[in-house]
Motif scaffolding. Structure first.
Motif, PDB file in Angstrom:
ATOM      1  N   ALA A 133      -1.013  -5.073  -3.794  1.00 13.80           N
ATOM      2  CA  ALA A 133       0.244  -4.437  -4.716  1.00 13.80           C
ATOM      3  C   ALA A 133      -0.422  -3.557  -5.691  1.00 13.80           C
ATOM      4  O   ALA A 133       0.102  -2.348  -6.042  1.00 13.80           O
ATOM      5  CB  ALA A 133       0.947  -5.399  -5.146  1.00 13.80           C
ATOM      6  N   ALA A 134      -1.648  -3.992  -6.260  1.00 17.42           N
ATOM      7  CA  ALA A 134      -2.400  -3.149  -7.074  1.00 17.42           C
ATOM      8  C   ALA A 134      -2.840  -1.758  -6.400  1.00 17.42           C
ATOM      9  O   ALA A 134      -2.846  -0.807  -6.892  1.00 17.42           O
ATOM     10  CB  ALA A 134      -3.355  -3.861  -7.671  1.00 17.42           C
ATOM     11  N   SER A 135      -3.192  -1.956  -5.179  1.00 12.54           N
ATOM     12  CA  SER A 135      -3.641  -0.927  -4.240  1.00 12.54           C
ATOM     13  C   SER A 135      -2.701   0.212  -4.109  1.00 12.54           C
ATOM     14  O   SER A 135      -2.747   1.310  -4.285  1.00 12.54           O
ATOM     15  CB  SER A 135      -4.356  -1.520  -2.956  1.00 12.54           C
ATOM     16  OG  SER A 135      -4.518  -0.259  -2.153  1.00 12.54           O
ATOM     17  N   MET A 136      -1.331  -0.357  -3.613  1.00 10.19           N
ATOM     18  CA  MET A 136      -0.352   0.382  -3.420  1.00 10.19           C
ATOM     19  C   MET A 136       0.041   1.184  -4.867  1.00 10.19           C
ATOM     20  O   MET A 136       0.433   2.397  -4.657  1.00 10.19           O
ATOM     21  CB  MET A 136       0.752  -0.200  -3.106  1.00 10.19           C
ATOM     22  CG  MET A 136       0.807  -0.891  -1.617  1.00 10.19           C
ATOM     23  SD  MET A 136       2.247  -1.831  -1.238  1.00 10.19           S
ATOM     24  CE  MET A 136       3.268  -0.548  -1.109  1.00 10.19           C
ATOM     25  N   LEU A 137       0.061   0.688  -5.913  1.00 10.77           N
ATOM     26  CA  LEU A 137       0.373   1.254  -7.050  1.00 10.77           C
ATOM     27  C   LEU A 137      -0.737   2.430  -7.541  1.00 10.77           C
ATOM     28  O   LEU A 137      -0.346   3.459  -7.902  1.00 10.77           O
ATOM     29  CB  LEU A 137       0.359   0.236  -8.313  1.00 10.77           C
ATOM     30  CG  LEU A 137       0.730   0.829  -9.832  1.00 10.77           C
ATOM     31  CD1 LEU A 137       2.097   1.566  -9.655  1.00 10.77           C
ATOM     32  CD2 LEU A 137       0.560  -0.407 -10.686  1.00 10.77           C
ATOM     33  N   LEU A 138      -2.061   1.931  -7.328  1.00 16.38           N
ATOM     34  CA  LEU A 138      -2.988   3.052  -7.509  1.00 16.38           C
ATOM     35  C   LEU A 138      -3.028   4.053  -6.670  1.00 16.38           C
ATOM     36  O   LEU A 138      -2.999   5.375  -6.954  1.00 16.38           O
ATOM     37  CB  LEU A 138      -4.398   2.516  -7.477  1.00 16.38           C
ATOM     38  CG  LEU A 138      -4.780   1.402  -8.607  1.00 16.38           C
ATOM     39  CD1 LEU A 138      -6.092   0.894  -8.140  1.00 16.38           C
ATOM     40  CD2 LEU A 138      -4.892   2.176  -9.867  1.00 16.38           C
ATOM     41  N   GLY A 139      -2.594   3.689  -5.492  1.00 15.56           N
ATOM     42  CA  GLY A 139      -2.425   4.934  -4.610  1.00 15.56           C
ATOM     43  C   GLY A 139      -1.203   6.034  -4.763  1.00 15.56           C
ATOM     44  O   GLY A 139      -1.303   6.962  -4.713  1.00 15.56           O
ATOM     45  N   ALA A 140      -0.203   5.576  -5.135  1.00 12.14           N
ATOM     46  CA  ALA A 140       1.127   6.054  -5.524  1.00 12.14           C
ATOM     47  C   ALA A 140       0.781   6.935  -6.742  1.00 12.14           C
ATOM     48  O   ALA A 140       1.330   8.252  -6.999  1.00 12.14           O
ATOM     49  CB  ALA A 140       2.185   5.149  -5.878  1.00 12.14           C
ATOM     50  N   LEU A 141       0.014   6.389  -7.882  1.00 13.72           N
ATOM     51  CA  LEU A 141      -0.292   7.002  -9.042  1.00 13.72           C
ATOM     52  C   LEU A 141      -1.250   8.257  -8.662  1.00 13.72           C
ATOM     53  O   LEU A 141      -1.049   9.428  -9.115  1.00 13.72           O
ATOM     54  CB  LEU A 141      -0.945   6.116 -10.117  1.00 13.72           C
ATOM     55  CG  LEU A 141      -0.099   5.086 -10.680  1.00 13.72           C
ATOM     56  CD1 LEU A 141      -0.779   4.085 -11.561  1.00 13.72           C
ATOM     57  CD2 LEU A 141       1.087   5.918 -11.574  1.00 13.72           C
ATOM     58  N   GLU A 142      -2.365   8.178  -7.729  1.00 14.80           N
ATOM     59  CA  GLU A 142      -2.952   9.034  -7.418  1.00 14.80           C
ATOM     60  C   GLU A 142      -2.425  10.269  -6.567  1.00 14.80           C
ATOM     61  O   GLU A 142      -2.561  11.348  -6.882  1.00 14.80           O
ATOM     62  CB  GLU A 142      -4.009   8.470  -6.335  1.00 14.80           C
ATOM     63  CG  GLU A 142      -4.800   9.555  -5.698  1.00 14.80           C
ATOM     64  CD  GLU A 142      -5.307   9.240  -4.316  1.00 14.80           C
ATOM     65  OE1 GLU A 142      -6.208   9.874  -3.574  1.00 14.80           O
ATOM     66  OE2 GLU A 142      -5.036   8.232  -3.905  1.00 14.80           O
ATOM     67  N   GLN A 143      -1.286   9.976  -5.842  1.00 18.84           N
ATOM     68  CA  GLN A 143      -0.654  10.772  -5.092  1.00 18.84           C
ATOM     69  C   GLN A 143       0.268  11.746  -6.164  1.00 18.84           C
ATOM     70  O   GLN A 143       0.281  12.984  -6.032  1.00 18.84           O
ATOM     71  CB  GLN A 143       0.500  10.460  -4.047  1.00 18.84           C
ATOM     72  CG  GLN A 143      -0.212   9.881  -2.933  1.00 18.84           C
ATOM     73  CD  GLN A 143       0.706   9.426  -2.023  1.00 18.84           C
ATOM     74  OE1 GLN A 143       1.723  10.164  -1.710  1.00 18.84           O
ATOM     75  NE2 GLN A 143       0.719   8.171  -1.350  1.00 18.84           N
TER      76      GLN A 143
END
Length: 763
Positions: A653-663
């Motif tokens: 879940a943390a990975s998905m959040l970081l990925g979305a913020l990166e996009q």
């Protein structure tokens, strides 16, 4: 390495994101590296508090002995370990974690049990354990911080009565028994399922800001850098981020380790000292993370090296091929279904390696198939739909790798969780044993039975039955003494129930009764073909395993049982005897038993029954027939795996959040332009939601198919049928849906900031 910090704020943020991602992965790997130590410490504490004489030697009473018996109980599903102790001398041994033995009527409790007793709503437990607390059990006497344990001081205890036994020391070291093939398989599956998502997460973290990095490296390529120089620069950037992330992961692990005693997942907890990584595994973890970062970076350099202009102009890329992506899961299936065909293969090192490689191939195959599935979906669904849908599809067409990178982790984790659930459900159901069905009457929807046994003897059952019958929810209580007898030459154990005529009439329909009579019961609907008992007057039987001889009395009549006989009894004929027929030998060795019929419509009725029994005598053991028996080893491994899966899903879940913020950060200027041209915020938020939901939905579909296939293949190795737990599968799928919505909500503040006019500036 200096290049990783160049580019001002954007370069620093990119490096920081990568370091944070790697740090979270390293912290999880260090946690995994602590599992052997935690298990070793737990085994040591388990061995140190063994309170059974396993030496087959007689222990005489002395100043160095103690009497002990089991008085375990359950409160609202929570198992509580209880022991009654009585010292026989001033130098009596102490259980681990206990400073002094409690005096008669006092008890020593674990910190978790003390909190449970003091919590609101635990009045039934306080009534059950209404004894003064004289101290606490230290960590050395507990398996984990949340274990419920108490030691109650006893008096007038006699060795050999019930399960009372004499000890001159606590603890026993014994060699570890080899695990069954089923447990070995579950352990292998757990290790692979927990470690692969962490590796996928770290691989995704290394690629944070990958598009910016590719464009900068492409620019170096255009100004004259050769392939080797470009690859070296990329390796230097990743090396700095990875080293910083490794240091951050160590700090996160050491910080979180201090709060380990406060966290409990699936009923499993650890002490702070348990979380100590194995010394050999620490350098292995550091080197593995470093090499994984370099490998992922090298594989991602293909576009930069071959087509630098395409990277600069943000080309859409070429169509992905499917054949080589399917090869990985097919290889895994071949290894699991063809090469490893029997449980015997799991006892050797080669079989374990093949199973691990097969699982690895199947789970990694998810990360290969998912980008192709997303690419096909965006090509098929483009050109129609609302504006937010089309914005999301166009974004995924331009950067499909970025869209699936963070979702790969949750897809692999869910696939592993589904495989574990399928495997565990199949193992828990077990093979069909072909046992004969038991003969009993089906209970009503709200009527159940309980059995209360007093190991100290049958003397007070007649007085205790009316008290238990007065418990709220109890409809009937029948007291009798129960005796187990065996033929001298071995054979099946037979049951004798001893009571006066009034109580026997509540167990069976008797024509007439007087002291000295004995009756043979015939359970309702019993199939005589499955009856293995033989009763003949004058036949000599042995009480218990090695007790005195007991002669079968004259059988007055054969009678049918009544509804008071509890459902679930074995399909056998039971002998009902009056005290005169049982004789002195039978009465001395019989166990006092009270059969209870209760209704489930009363709240906490089972805990009320346990409380009443404990107040009458702490030695009462209350059992509720029909409750499934747990496989302790299987249940322990399963709880540990559930705790690990929960931790991995939090990481993903943390990975998905970081990925979305990166996009969003990568698209900040585009979002600002769209906002300046009048695009509504709701449309932009919808596009962000679709960008997360579509890959997650596809990932869950692929993960469900892969996980079910993997679980079925693993069950095929041990010859178990596949049983689906649809509620667990739906719950696992719900995790992905909740993750999609949650990530979108958490990214909204960053999205609103990106749409400000200041975002139009570009340098």
């Amino acid at each position: 390495m200096r290049f990783a910090l160049a580019g001002g704020r954007e370069g620093m943020v990119r490096t920081a994101l990568t370091a944070v991602g790697v740090g979270l992965g390293v912290a999880m790997l260090l946690l995994a590296a602590s599992v052997p130590t935690a298990r070793h410490h737990r085994d040591e504490r388990t061995h140190a508090r063994i309170d059974v004489n396993l030496d087959d030697r007689a222990i005489d009473a002395s100043d160095h002995t103690v009497l002990i018996s089991d008085i375990d109980t359950v409160f609202r599903g929570k198992e509580i370990r209880g022991r009654m102790v009585q010292q026989e001398g001033s130098a009596a041994p102490l259980p681990p974690g206990v400073r002094r033995l409690p005096r008669p009527g006092e008890m020593v409790v674990s910190p978790a049990l003390r909190r449970l007793l003091a919590s609101p709503g635990s009045h039934l437990l306080r009534e059950r354990l209404a004894h003064p607390v004289a101290g606490e059990v230290a960590d050395a006497g507990l398996l984990d911080p949340g274990e419920y344990v108490f030691y109650l001081g006893g008096s007038h205890m006699v060795e050999g009565v019930g399960d009372t036994r004499r000890l001159d020391h606590f603890g026993k070291a014994y060699p570890r028994k080899p695990l069954s093939p089923e447990l070995v398989l579950l352990g292998i599956a757990g290790i692979v399922v927990l470690l692969v998502p962490i590796g996928v997460f770290i691989a995704a973290a290394v690629r944070f800001g990958g598009e910016h990095r590719d464009r900068r490296l492409a620019a170096l390529r255009l100004v004259g850098a050769d392939r080797r120089t470009t690859a070296t620069v990329a390796a230097g950037e990743v090396a700095l981020s990875t080293l910083a992330g490794t240091a951050l992961g160590a700090v996160l692990f050491l910080t979180g380790r201090q709060f380990a005693g406060l966290v409990e997942i699936q009923g499993l907890g650890v002490f702070t000292e348990d979380l100590t990584p194995e010394p050999v595994l620490v350098p292995v973890t550091v080197v593995a993370v470093f090499m994984l970062g370099l490998l992922v970076t090298r594989l991602s350099m293909h576009k930069v090296v071959v087509e630098p202009l395409g990277v600069v102009r943000r080309s859409g890329g070429t169509t992905r091929r499917l054949w080589w992506r399917i090869a990985l899961p097919v290889l895994g299936l071949v290894l699991l279904r063809v090469i490893v065909q029997s449980p015997a293969g799991l006892r050797g090192g080669s079989g374990v390696v093949l199973v691990a490689v097969g699982m690895l191939a199947l789970l990694v195959g998810v990360t290969a198939v998912l980008p192709w599935a997303v690419d096909r979906l965006t090509r098929l669904c483009g050109g129609f739909g609302p504006l937010s849908w089309q914005l999301a599809l166009r974004r995924m067409q331009l950067s499909g790798e970025t869209a699936t990178r963070s979702v790969n982790g949750i897809a692999v984790a869910v696939a592993g969780a589904v495989a574990l659930q399928t495997l565990f459900t199949g193992l828990a159901h077990g093979p069909a044993d072909g046992a004969a069905p038991t003969a009993h009457r089906a209970p009503s929807s709200h009527t159940r039975t309980a059995v209360a046994r007093l190991a100290a003897g049958a003397g007070n059952t007649a007085a205790y039955a009316p008290v238990l019958a007065a418990t709220p929810g109890v409809r009937e209580a029948v007291g009798f003494a129960e005796l187990s007898v065996n033929p001298p030459d071995g054979g099946f154990t037979r049951t004798v129930r001893v009571a006066d005529c009034a109580q026997l009439r509540r167990l069976a329909s008797l024509p007439s009764c007087s002291d000295g009579d004995a009756f043979l019961t015939t359970p309702v609907g019993m199939d005589r073909a499955h009856d293995v008992t033989t009763w003949q007057a004058g036949m000599t039987l042995r009480v218990g395993a090695d007790g005195p001889g007991w002669r079968t009395p004259r059988i007055t009549a054969t009678v049918p049982v009544t509804s008071a006989d509890p459902p679930g009894d074995a399909a056998e004929r039971i002998l009902l005897a009056t005290p005169g027929a049982a004789g002195p030998t039978g009465m001395e060795d019989a166990v006092g038993t009270i059969r209870l019929t209760y209704t489930t419509t009363i709240e906490d009725v089972q805990d009320r029954i346990r409380t009443t029994a404990a107040r009458l005598d702490p030695s009462f053991a209350v059992d509720f027939p029909g409750r499934p028996e747990k496989d302790t080893a299987l249940d322990g491994i399963w709880r540990a795996l559930l705790a690990g899966v929960a931790a991995v899903l939090l990481l993903i879940a943390a990975s998905m959040l970081l990925g979305a913020l990166e996009q969003i950060r990568d698209r900040a200027r585009v979002l600002a332009v769209l906002s300046a041209f009048g695009t509504r915020r709701r449309t932009l938020a919808g596009s962000v939601l679709w960008q997360t939901a579509l890959p997650v939905g596809l990932g869950l579909l692929v993960a469900g198919l892969t996980g079910t296939t993997l679980g079925g293949a693993l069950l095929g190795i041990v010859g178990r049928p596949m049983v689906h737990d649809w509620s667990a599968l739906l719950a696992t799928a719900g995790i992905g849906a909740v993750a999609s919505v949650g990530v979108t909500l958490l990214t909204l503040p960053t999205l609103w900031r990106s749409t400000r006019p200041q975002g139009l500036r570009h340098e």
